[in-house]
Design a protein around this motif. Structure first.
Motif, PDB file in Angstrom:
ATOM      1  N   ASP A  34     -53.170  18.379 -18.530  1.00  0.00           N
ATOM      2  CA  ASP A  34     -54.236  17.680 -17.789  1.00  0.00           C
ATOM      3  C   ASP A  34     -54.255  16.192 -18.121  1.00  0.00           C
ATOM      4  O   ASP A  34     -54.459  15.343 -17.237  1.00  0.00           O
ATOM      5  CB  ASP A  34     -55.601  18.309 -18.107  1.00  0.00           C
ATOM      6  CG  ASP A  34     -55.779  19.657 -17.408  1.00  0.00           C
ATOM      7  OD1 ASP A  34     -54.950  19.975 -16.528  1.00  0.00           O
ATOM      8  OD2 ASP A  34     -56.722  20.393 -17.767  1.00  0.00           O
ATOM      9  N   GLN A  35     -54.050  15.875 -19.420  1.00  0.00           N
ATOM     10  CA  GLN A  35     -54.008  14.452 -19.818  1.00  0.00           C
ATOM     11  C   GLN A  35     -52.856  13.738 -19.124  1.00  0.00           C
ATOM     12  O   GLN A  35     -53.015  12.614 -18.635  1.00  0.00           O
ATOM     13  CB  GLN A  35     -53.828  14.336 -21.343  1.00  0.00           C
ATOM     14  CG  GLN A  35     -55.107  14.636 -22.122  1.00  0.00           C
ATOM     15  CD  GLN A  35     -54.943  14.355 -23.608  1.00  0.00           C
ATOM     16  OE1 GLN A  35     -54.043  13.626 -24.006  1.00  0.00           O
ATOM     17  NE2 GLN A  35     -55.820  14.938 -24.411  1.00  0.00           N
TER      18      GLN A  35
ATOM     19  N   GLU B 226     -51.538  14.624 -16.293  1.00  0.00           N
ATOM     20  CA  GLU B 226     -51.877  14.530 -14.866  1.00  0.00           C
ATOM     21  C   GLU B 226     -52.824  13.351 -14.607  1.00  0.00           C
ATOM     22  O   GLU B 226     -52.699  12.638 -13.599  1.00  0.00           O
ATOM     23  CB  GLU B 226     -52.522  15.835 -14.370  1.00  0.00           C
ATOM     24  CG  GLU B 226     -51.585  17.043 -14.361  1.00  0.00           C
ATOM     25  CD  GLU B 226     -50.483  16.969 -13.301  1.00  0.00           C
ATOM     26  OE1 GLU B 226     -50.396  15.974 -12.554  1.00  0.00           O
ATOM     27  OE2 GLU B 226     -49.679  17.927 -13.236  1.00  0.00           O
ATOM     28  N   ARG B 227     -53.779  13.141 -15.541  1.00  0.00           N
ATOM     29  CA  ARG B 227     -54.702  12.003 -15.363  1.00  0.00           C
ATOM     30  C   ARG B 227     -53.958  10.678 -15.477  1.00  0.00           C
ATOM     31  O   ARG B 227     -54.207   9.752 -14.713  1.00  0.00           O
ATOM     32  CB  ARG B 227     -55.846  12.076 -16.388  1.00  0.00           C
ATOM     33  CG  ARG B 227     -56.917  13.093 -15.991  1.00  0.00           C
ATOM     34  CD  ARG B 227     -58.186  12.872 -16.788  1.00  0.00           C
ATOM     35  NE  ARG B 227     -58.032  13.246 -18.187  1.00  0.00           N
ATOM     36  CZ  ARG B 227     -58.170  14.509 -18.636  1.00  0.00           C
ATOM     37  NH1 ARG B 227     -58.444  15.503 -17.785  1.00  0.00           N
ATOM     38  NH2 ARG B 227     -58.021  14.769 -19.898  1.00  0.00           N
ATOM     39  N   ALA B 228     -53.004  10.632 -16.424  1.00  0.00           N
ATOM     40  CA  ALA B 228     -52.192   9.417 -16.567  1.00  0.00           C
ATOM     41  C   ALA B 228     -51.372   9.186 -15.302  1.00  0.00           C
ATOM     42  O   ALA B 228     -51.177   8.052 -14.854  1.00  0.00           O
ATOM     43  CB  ALA B 228     -51.278   9.540 -17.783  1.00  0.00           C
ATOM     44  N   HIS B 229     -50.923  10.286 -14.724  1.00  0.00           N
ATOM     45  CA  HIS B 229     -50.143  10.211 -13.486  1.00  0.00           C
ATOM     46  C   HIS B 229     -51.000   9.659 -12.345  1.00  0.00           C
ATOM     47  O   HIS B 229     -50.549   8.833 -11.553  1.00  0.00           O
ATOM     48  CB  HIS B 229     -49.610  11.598 -13.120  1.00  0.00           C
ATOM     49  CG  HIS B 229     -48.982  11.674 -11.757  1.00  0.00           C
ATOM     50  ND1 HIS B 229     -47.812  11.019 -11.443  1.00  0.00           N
ATOM     51  CD2 HIS B 229     -49.371  12.309 -10.624  1.00  0.00           C
ATOM     52  CE1 HIS B 229     -47.503  11.252 -10.186  1.00  0.00           C
ATOM     53  NE2 HIS B 229     -48.431  12.030  -9.662  1.00  0.00           N
ATOM     54  N   GLU B 230     -52.275  10.110 -12.280  1.00  0.00           N
ATOM     55  CA  GLU B 230     -53.175   9.631 -11.222  1.00  0.00           C
ATOM     56  C   GLU B 230     -53.469   8.147 -11.386  1.00  0.00           C
ATOM     57  O   GLU B 230     -53.526   7.397 -10.419  1.00  0.00           O
ATOM     58  CB  GLU B 230     -54.487  10.430 -11.243  1.00  0.00           C
ATOM     59  CG  GLU B 230     -54.351  11.785 -10.553  1.00  0.00           C
ATOM     60  CD  GLU B 230     -55.455  12.753 -10.958  1.00  0.00           C
ATOM     61  OE1 GLU B 230     -56.548  12.278 -11.362  1.00  0.00           O
ATOM     62  OE2 GLU B 230     -55.218  13.961 -10.896  1.00  0.00           O
ATOM     63  N   ARG B 231     -53.664   7.730 -12.650  1.00  0.00           N
ATOM     64  CA  ARG B 231     -53.957   6.308 -12.918  1.00  0.00           C
ATOM     65  C   ARG B 231     -52.762   5.443 -12.574  1.00  0.00           C
ATOM     66  O   ARG B 231     -52.886   4.430 -11.914  1.00  0.00           O
ATOM     67  CB  ARG B 231     -54.291   6.108 -14.419  1.00  0.00           C
ATOM     68  CG  ARG B 231     -55.713   6.449 -14.799  1.00  0.00           C
ATOM     69  CD  ARG B 231     -56.050   5.872 -16.172  1.00  0.00           C
ATOM     70  NE  ARG B 231     -55.149   6.365 -17.235  1.00  0.00           N
ATOM     71  CZ  ARG B 231     -55.353   7.510 -17.905  1.00  0.00           C
ATOM     72  NH1 ARG B 231     -56.408   8.268 -17.631  1.00  0.00           N
ATOM     73  NH2 ARG B 231     -54.515   7.879 -18.848  1.00  0.00           N
ATOM     74  N   ASP B 232     -51.573   5.895 -13.028  1.00  0.00           N
ATOM     75  CA  ASP B 232     -50.386   5.050 -12.874  1.00  0.00           C
ATOM     76  C   ASP B 232     -49.152   5.963 -12.772  1.00  0.00           C
ATOM     77  O   ASP B 232     -48.521   6.272 -13.774  1.00  0.00           O
ATOM     78  CB  ASP B 232     -50.278   4.106 -14.101  1.00  0.00           C
ATOM     79  CG  ASP B 232     -49.187   3.075 -13.910  1.00  0.00           C
ATOM     80  OD1 ASP B 232     -48.502   3.089 -12.852  1.00  0.00           O
ATOM     81  OD2 ASP B 232     -49.000   2.255 -14.831  1.00  0.00           O
TER      82      ASP B 232
ATOM     83  N   GLU C  99     -47.641   8.374 -18.727  1.00  0.00           N
ATOM     84  CA  GLU C  99     -47.513   9.688 -18.074  1.00  0.00           C
ATOM     85  C   GLU C  99     -46.334  10.469 -18.677  1.00  0.00           C
ATOM     86  O   GLU C  99     -46.463  11.639 -19.028  1.00  0.00           O
ATOM     87  CB  GLU C  99     -47.264   9.508 -16.568  1.00  0.00           C
ATOM     88  CG  GLU C  99     -47.015  10.828 -15.844  1.00  0.00           C
ATOM     89  CD  GLU C  99     -46.226  10.682 -14.546  1.00  0.00           C
ATOM     90  OE1 GLU C  99     -46.677   9.931 -13.668  1.00  0.00           O
ATOM     91  OE2 GLU C  99     -45.149  11.312 -14.429  1.00  0.00           O
TER      92      GLU C  99
ATOM     93  N   ARG D 237     -44.835  20.674 -15.744  1.00  0.00           N
ATOM     94  CA  ARG D 237     -45.611  21.501 -14.805  1.00  0.00           C
ATOM     95  C   ARG D 237     -44.935  22.859 -14.585  1.00  0.00           C
ATOM     96  O   ARG D 237     -45.598  23.910 -14.645  1.00  0.00           O
ATOM     97  CB  ARG D 237     -45.699  20.806 -13.446  1.00  0.00           C
ATOM     98  CG  ARG D 237     -46.694  19.671 -13.371  1.00  0.00           C
ATOM     99  CD  ARG D 237     -46.491  18.951 -12.057  1.00  0.00           C
ATOM    100  NE  ARG D 237     -47.427  17.841 -11.856  1.00  0.00           N
ATOM    101  CZ  ARG D 237     -47.287  16.941 -10.876  1.00  0.00           C
ATOM    102  NH1 ARG D 237     -46.251  17.015 -10.039  1.00  0.00           N
ATOM    103  NH2 ARG D 237     -48.168  15.975 -10.737  1.00  0.00           N
TER     104      ARG D 237
ATOM    105  N   LYS E 205     -54.515  21.658 -21.633  1.00  0.00           N
ATOM    106  CA  LYS E 205     -55.255  20.423 -21.914  1.00  0.00           C
ATOM    107  C   LYS E 205     -54.306  19.226 -21.994  1.00  0.00           C
ATOM    108  O   LYS E 205     -54.602  18.151 -21.470  1.00  0.00           O
ATOM    109  CB  LYS E 205     -56.035  20.555 -23.244  1.00  0.00           C
ATOM    110  CG  LYS E 205     -57.272  21.436 -23.106  1.00  0.00           C
ATOM    111  CD  LYS E 205     -58.256  21.216 -24.241  1.00  0.00           C
ATOM    112  CE  LYS E 205     -57.701  21.721 -25.560  1.00  0.00           C
ATOM    113  NZ  LYS E 205     -58.658  21.629 -26.668  1.00  0.00           N
TER     114      LYS E 205
END
Lengths: 282, 124
Positions: A62-63, A65-71, A77, A35, A59
């Protein structure tokens, strides 16, 4: 249970809650680094020079970050953050490369500019040297022209013979001196003034010799002495009119160098003369 | 449900196969990138050499895991992806270092030219 035990349990509970919160929401160090580097790249040179590569990094981030949100803090992540971080490094390096290439281009253009200005300076120098040469040549030609005109103006009062190495101005003895005298006639001075002007116009460094000549009448020694005194008289007058003394000599030649027949009155008159020889060799 | 949507079935099946099989194609990609990094002299430049070494280690680790179980194969695939990007970073970093050295050299030439002009006689 005592009061203190209760507060201890409360503190323990709060601590456990904090640890649990950390374990479930804190991003992996790799994501933190990804980041930070991405933000620096986006607002720095990569954003300006290679926006397409910065977009690729975005991009990838962002992937992650989405992995971070999931787990949060998961292996996935961390792996995706690693890839995102490398994409950012690629953008940074590419931007630095473009800046370096642009810098090298600027250096080459500067080199050419400096070289050109140096060549122009050299050309200007050569041109001004050429101009100086031209000016000197023109000055010399003007001086020679002036000398020819001055000598030509003497034609009425003297004979002028121009040779390659020397110019000879011949003045009649009758015109300059009374018979047997070595003192200039008053009318002779005006003529010698013209001669002096003509001589000065030839430049001050020319060597000159004033030669006195007589006819063959009378004794040799007397003629020699008379011719010497007459030569001296002419020389002195010319020096008084501005001819540098160290450039002009006086020589008495006596009767030994006649230019005409001493048997006739006309020939003898021609032989009585003063010659001014100008050395043209320097 | 699946027989109404054969396309979905095929996509799912191929995804499962891809995940289950050893990442040989990715290994080829990563090794090619690694060799390319060696060819541009990444080993000679410290920043580039760091990423070259990472790529080398990741490829070696991936090779150990490639023939393992499904989880190992996935780990090998991830390592190879990382190795490929690290090799690319090594290539780019090495090229950047070269470009910076050329720019520096070009300015040195400019300064030499200027100092020659300042002391005439040395050029002639």
């Amino acid at each position: 249970m005592t009061r203190s035990n209760t507060s201890m349990l409360r503190a323990l509970g709060l601590g456990l809650f904090t640890i649990a919160a950390c374990a479930t929401t804190q991003p992996s160090p790799m994501l933190v680094e990804a980041r930070a580097d991405y933000d620096a790249a986006r607002t720095g040179p990569p954003g300006e020079y290679v926006p397409d590569m910065v977009y690729e990094a975005k991009k990838a981030l962002d992937q992650a970050e989405r992995a971070h949100e999931r787990d949060p803090g998961s292996y996935e992540e961390e792996h995706l953050a690693y890839l995102a971080h490398r994409r950012t490094l690629l953008a940074v390096s590419a931007a630095e490369q473009r800046m370096a290439v642009a810098d090298a281009g600027k250096a080459k253009r500067t080199f050419e500019t400096v070289l050109m200005s140096q060549r122009n300076e050299a050309t200007d120098e050569a041109a001004s040297a050429g101009t100086r040469l031209d000016a000197e040549r023109a000055k010399r030609q003007a001086a020679e022209e002036e000398m020819r005109r001055a000598l030509a103006s003497l034609a009425e009062i003297a004979s002028v013979k121009a040779e390659a190495q020397r110019t000879i101005i011949t003045l009649s003895g009758e015109v300059l001196f009374k018979s047997t005298e070595a003192t200039l006639r008053p009318g002779a001075q005006a003529r010698l003034d013209k001669v002096a002007e003509a001589l000065k116009s030839q430049g001050e460094d020319r060597k000159m010799v004033v030669e006195g000549h007589t006819d063959s009448q009378g004794k040799d020694a007397y003629n020699q002495s008379l011719s010497q005194r007459r030569a001296e008289a002419v020389r002195s007058y010319l020096v008084s009119r501005g001819i540098p003394a160290d450039t002009i000599q006086a020589v008495g030649k006596g009767e030994v160098e006649p230019i005409a027949d001493n048997k006739t009155a006309e020939g003898r008159a021609n032989n009585r003369r003063v010659e001014i020889e100008i050395d043209n060799s320097n | 449900m699946f027989d109404r949507h054969p396309a979905i079935l095929i996509v799912l099946a191929s995804a499962i196969v891809a995940c289950a099989s050893a990442p040989t194609a990715q290994l080829g990609e990563s090794e090619a990138a690694y060799r390319a990094a060696q060819e541009v002299g990444a080993a000679k430049q410290p920043d580039a050499a760091y990423h070259l070494k990472l790529a080398e280690d990741q490829i070696a680790a991936a090779k150990q895991l490639m023939d393992g179980d499904r989880k190992d194969k996935q780990r090998a695939r991830d390592l190879l992806e990382q190795a490929e990007l690290d090799a690319e970073v090594a290539i780019s970093t090495a090229k950047t270092a070269d470009a910076e050295a050329r720019a520096k050299q070009a300015w040195v030439k400019v300064n030499e030219l200027k100092s020659q002009a300042a002391t005439p006689g040395t050029t002639k």
